[in-house]
Design a protein around this motif. Sequence first.
Motif, short mmCIF file in Angstrom:
data_model
loop_
_atom_site.label_atom_id
_atom_site.label_comp_id
_atom_site.label_asym_id
_atom_site.label_seq_id
_atom_site.Cartn_x
_atom_site.Cartn_y
_atom_site.Cartn_z
N PRO A 1 -18.07 -2.76 -4.53
CA PRO A 1 -16.93 -3.02 -3.64
C PRO A 1 -16.90 -2.03 -2.49
O PRO A 1 -17.54 -0.97 -2.55
N PRO A 2 -16.17 -2.32 -1.43
CA PRO A 2 -16.08 -1.40 -0.30
C PRO A 2 -15.32 -0.14 -0.67
O PRO A 2 -14.59 -0.11 -1.67
N PRO A 3 -15.47 0.92 0.14
CA PRO A 3 -14.67 2.13 -0.10
C PRO A 3 -13.18 1.81 -0.04
O PRO A 3 -12.75 0.92 0.70
N GLN A 4 -12.42 2.52 -0.81
CA GLN A 4 -10.96 2.35 -0.90
C GLN A 4 -10.54 0.96 -1.41
O GLN A 4 -9.40 0.53 -1.19
N PHE A 5 -11.46 0.26 -2.08
CA PHE A 5 -11.12 -1.05 -2.61
C PHE A 5 -10.01 -0.91 -3.66
O PHE A 5 -10.14 -0.21 -4.64
N GLY A 6 -8.90 -1.59 -3.43
CA GLY A 6 -7.77 -1.59 -4.35
C GLY A 6 -6.84 -0.40 -4.22
O GLY A 6 -5.87 -0.30 -4.98
N ASP A 7 -7.08 0.47 -3.24
CA ASP A 7 -6.23 1.66 -3.10
C ASP A 7 -4.78 1.28 -2.81
O ASP A 7 -3.84 1.81 -3.43
N LEU A 8 -4.58 0.41 -1.82
CA LEU A 8 -3.21 0.04 -1.44
C LEU A 8 -2.50 -0.63 -2.61
O LEU A 8 -1.35 -0.28 -2.93
N HIS A 9 -3.15 -1.57 -3.25
CA HIS A 9 -2.55 -2.27 -4.37
C HIS A 9 -2.18 -1.28 -5.48
O HIS A 9 -1.07 -1.34 -6.04
N GLY A 10 -3.08 -0.35 -5.78
CA GLY A 10 -2.81 0.61 -6.83
C GLY A 10 -1.64 1.51 -6.51
O GLY A 10 -0.80 1.80 -7.38
N LYS A 11 -1.55 1.97 -5.26
CA LYS A 11 -0.46 2.87 -4.90
C LYS A 11 0.88 2.14 -4.86
O LYS A 11 1.91 2.71 -5.24
N LEU A 12 0.88 0.90 -4.41
CA LEU A 12 2.13 0.13 -4.45
C LEU A 12 2.60 -0.07 -5.88
O LEU A 12 3.80 0.02 -6.18
N PHE A 13 1.66 -0.34 -6.78
CA PHE A 13 2.02 -0.56 -8.18
C PHE A 13 2.60 0.72 -8.79
O PHE A 13 3.64 0.69 -9.48
N ARG A 14 1.96 1.85 -8.55
CA ARG A 14 2.46 3.11 -9.10
C ARG A 14 3.81 3.50 -8.48
O ARG A 14 4.69 4.04 -9.15
N HIS A 15 3.96 3.19 -7.20
CA HIS A 15 5.25 3.44 -6.55
C HIS A 15 6.34 2.56 -7.16
O HIS A 15 7.48 3.00 -7.35
N LEU A 16 5.98 1.34 -7.50
CA LEU A 16 6.91 0.44 -8.17
C LEU A 16 7.37 1.03 -9.49
O LEU A 16 8.58 1.05 -9.80
N LEU A 17 6.45 1.52 -10.31
CA LEU A 17 6.81 2.04 -11.63
C LEU A 17 7.68 3.29 -11.53
O LEU A 17 8.45 3.58 -12.45
N ARG A 18 7.57 4.03 -10.44
CA ARG A 18 8.41 5.22 -10.24
C ARG A 18 9.79 4.86 -9.70
O ARG A 18 10.69 5.71 -9.70
N SER A 19 9.96 3.64 -9.22
CA SER A 19 11.20 3.26 -8.54
C SER A 19 12.37 3.21 -9.53
O SER A 19 12.20 2.90 -10.71
N TYR A 20 13.55 3.48 -9.01
CA TYR A 20 14.75 3.40 -9.83
C TYR A 20 14.94 1.96 -10.35
O TYR A 20 15.32 1.74 -11.50
N GLY A 21 14.67 0.98 -9.49
CA GLY A 21 14.87 -0.41 -9.87
C GLY A 21 14.05 -0.80 -11.08
O GLY A 21 14.54 -1.47 -12.00
N TYR A 22 12.77 -0.38 -11.11
CA TYR A 22 11.93 -0.72 -12.26
C TYR A 22 12.40 0.02 -13.50
O TYR A 22 12.53 -0.56 -14.58
N ARG A 23 12.64 1.32 -13.38
CA ARG A 23 13.01 2.12 -14.55
C ARG A 23 14.34 1.66 -15.14
O ARG A 23 14.52 1.64 -16.36
N ALA A 24 15.27 1.25 -14.28
CA ALA A 24 16.55 0.76 -14.77
C ALA A 24 16.42 -0.62 -15.41
O ALA A 24 17.11 -0.94 -16.38
N ARG A 25 15.49 -1.43 -14.87
CA ARG A 25 15.35 -2.81 -15.34
C ARG A 25 14.47 -2.91 -16.58
O ARG A 25 14.72 -3.72 -17.47
#
Length: 326
Positions: A141-165
């Motif tokens: 795969p190209p360099p940085q393949f999946g970086d954005l998707h991975g960071k958005l997912f981890r940011h989601l799991l840290r969010s108050y909305g996810y942790r509360a839900r």
Amino acid sequence: MTDSDVTFTFGSIPFDEEYRPADDTRITTNFANLARGEQRRDNLRATLMMIDRRFNALMDWDNPTGDRYGVSLDILSIGLDLGAGEPAFPLIEMLETHVIDRRSGTRLPGIVGNNFSSYLRDYDFSVVLPEYRQQTGQGEPPPQFGDLHGKLFRHLLRSYGYRARCGKPPVICLSVSSQAVYHRTANLHPILGIEYQTEAASLTDAYFAKMGMTARYFLPPHGAAPLAFYHIGDLVSDYSNGELASTISTMESFQKIYRPEIYNANAVAAAAYRPSLSSQDYSLTRIVYDREERSRLAVDQGRYAQQHLIEPHGATLARWSATCGL
């Protein structure tokens, strides 16, 4: 753009006999594909029955008639809200399980995750990766393949909305790769079953690793092939037997429909096991599913993400990804 500028919206609907996919649901998603066509209600009813029966087979103690429990499913839809007065982009859909104990009348928690649906993953695998391979002649795969998707997912799991839900991190359960060999170990869990290991990580394994998830592979009791469990933390200790059984019963049932060559095979996986979609020794369910259409539509859905997320917001998201600290 800061982390506070990247927020998420949450919604959920039941996955039952009345389910109809929303307009922005990826129609290649397991649960959405079943809910289309003239036989949609029969498909859904039969699938839900498969899930209940498999759960009761796994949770068989103090359950002599094999019908004590039912599995209830909700579709959790998560949107990416970038502000600017635009509707949230449909980022991820996952299934959330609950367990109904019919004897006591109680509703027990299950697991969030199970199936994993992502337009952005379609973009990476069905648009970015093929174009890069065609241009370079390289299989990697190209360099940085999946970086954005991975960071958005981890940011989601840290969010108050996810942790509360949701509370606990998700467990995603997928098919094993037909490009790898899996070796049986002596590790045995009462619900997950026999653990398998592989020496070579698949491209999917690497992609989920960028989401902060580790893969373990287990062949559940009375199953035909190992399942891949992508998780955060300790898969065995962090989740109850009932939670794990709800994931296995749900996703193994889907896989029997979508990959019967592997998961509805007439022979159990060997000690050194390489999955094959060309096997002829398997049984079909009576549930209608168009696998070829699913493959074609993945490209269309990747283009949807390109048009509605990457082209208008890609530069902004790239700057956020470079500075978000994940």
